[in-house]
Motif scaffolding. Structure first.
Motif, PDB file in Angstrom:
ATOM      1  N   GLN A   1       0.798  -1.217   0.000  1.00 25.14           N
ATOM      2  CA  GLN A   1       0.000   0.000   0.000  1.00 25.14           C
ATOM      3  C   GLN A   1       0.839   1.280   0.000  1.00 25.14           C
ATOM      4  OE1 GLN A   1      -2.547  -0.624   3.422  1.00 25.14           O
ATOM      5  NE2 GLN A   1      -4.104  -1.604   2.158  1.00 25.14           N
ATOM      6  N   VAL A  52       2.505   4.331  -1.526  1.00 29.47           N
ATOM      7  CA  VAL A  52       2.213   5.097  -2.737  1.00 29.47           C
ATOM      8  C   VAL A  52       3.397   6.014  -3.045  1.00 29.47           C
ATOM      9  CG1 VAL A  52       0.688   6.796  -3.796  1.00 29.47           C
ATOM     10  CG2 VAL A  52      -0.255   5.035  -2.285  1.00 29.47           C
ATOM     11  N   PHE A  76      -1.944  14.854  -3.935  1.00 22.40           N
ATOM     12  CA  PHE A  76      -2.223  14.253  -2.632  1.00 22.40           C
ATOM     13  C   PHE A  76      -3.657  14.506  -2.192  1.00 22.40           C
ATOM     14  CE2 PHE A  76      -2.620  14.339   1.918  1.00 22.40           C
ATOM     15  CZ  PHE A  76      -1.974  13.178   2.316  1.00 22.40           C
ATOM     16  N   SER A 126      -6.158  12.232  -3.854  1.00 28.18           N
ATOM     17  CA  SER A 126      -6.071  10.771  -3.728  1.00 28.18           C
ATOM     18  C   SER A 126      -6.036  10.243  -2.300  1.00 28.18           C
ATOM     19  CB  SER A 126      -4.829  10.257  -4.467  1.00 28.18           C
ATOM     20  OG  SER A 126      -3.649  10.808  -3.906  1.00 28.18           O
ATOM     21  N   GLU A 127      -5.670  11.075  -1.322  1.00 26.02           N
ATOM     22  CA  GLU A 127      -5.472  10.574   0.031  1.00 26.02           C
ATOM     23  C   GLU A 127      -6.439  11.210   1.016  1.00 26.02           C
ATOM     24  OE1 GLU A 127      -3.438   8.063   0.619  1.00 26.02           O
ATOM     25  OE2 GLU A 127      -2.896   8.084  -1.512  1.00 26.02           O
TER      26      GLU A 127
END
Length: 231
Positions: free
Chosen positions: A22, A24, A43, A46-47
């Motif tokens: 996991q 990234v 960021f 996506s996070e």
């Protein structure tokens, strides 16, 4: 094409080292504000949250600013800036900063030392002003002096010189594990939230130099930094 290949290779390497699928990979060049902005945008898309502890280099403050709201979404959160004891010798020349966009006027060894000390003063002031701006948000901020750490031998050092100095250096410097303790303290110690904006060394609260306690100076540095960063 090459960037994709590089990312794949990095992903394989990270998995081999960590055993974690996991992890990234995101590209970030702290010497480029454009790269910092691109990283922050990627960021945020996506996070869901940010856990970030790092040294304060050119552009890093902007990354904290862009991710400011994301930190507030996953409270309680902490921001940790690695400063240095040498912040006491730092100075901020705002006219010079405005004209040259730099903390010093030259590139000599002495100028480089001055720039380092001044940049660490900026770390302390940034942390102080950020804590003021985040007051009541359950996001706390700390700056710290990690201690003098013994690093691994660089390629440029001669092997014979390294062998000679290491026994003496070990008496004066911390190993990497010892050098990480104050950072870990600020990240993990319970009950220090009321000390947001303060400075730590040897896993304990310490007093910063007079300039590092100047709220007006911290606010002015923040505002100038915003202009220089184009925010």
């Amino acid at each position: 094409m090459y960037r994709g290949i590089l990312q794949d290779l990095l992903s394989v390497t990270v998995f081999q080292e960590s055993g974690n699928h996991q992890v990234v990979f995101m590209q970030l060049d702290l010497a480029s504000l454009k790269s910092v902005r691109n990283f922050a945008e990627s960021f945020l898309k996506s996070e869901p949250r940010l856990d970030f502890s790092s040294t304060m280099q050119d552009g890093l403050g902007m990354a904290f600013g862009v991710n400011h709201l994301r930190l507030q979404r996953c409270v309680p959160s902490r921001i940790i800036n690695v400063a240095a004891l040498l912040h006491r010798f730092g100075n901020i020349d705002f006219p010079l900063l405005a004209s040259k966009k730099d903390l010093v006027s030259g590139q000599s060894t002495w100028h480089n030392f001055q720039a380092y000390c001044s940049s660490k003063l900026c770390n302390v002031l940034f942390t102080r002003e950020l804590a003021n701006r985040l007051e009541g948000s359950a996001v706390s901020c700390y700056s710290l002096h990690p201690g003098q750490c013994l690093r691994s031998r660089g390629k440029a050092r001669s092997c014979s010189l390294y062998i000679l100095i290491v026994p003496f250096a070990k008496l004066l410097f911390l190993d990497p594990e010892g050098g990480s303790q104050t950072t870990l303290h600020c990240a993990l110690q319970e009950g220090i939230e009321p000390l947001s904006g303060r400075y730590f060394s040897n896993c304990a609260l310490q007093q910063v130099g007079a300039k590092g306690r100047d709220d007006a100076l911290a606010k002015k540095l923040w505002e100038v930094s915003e202009r220089l960063s184009g925010l």
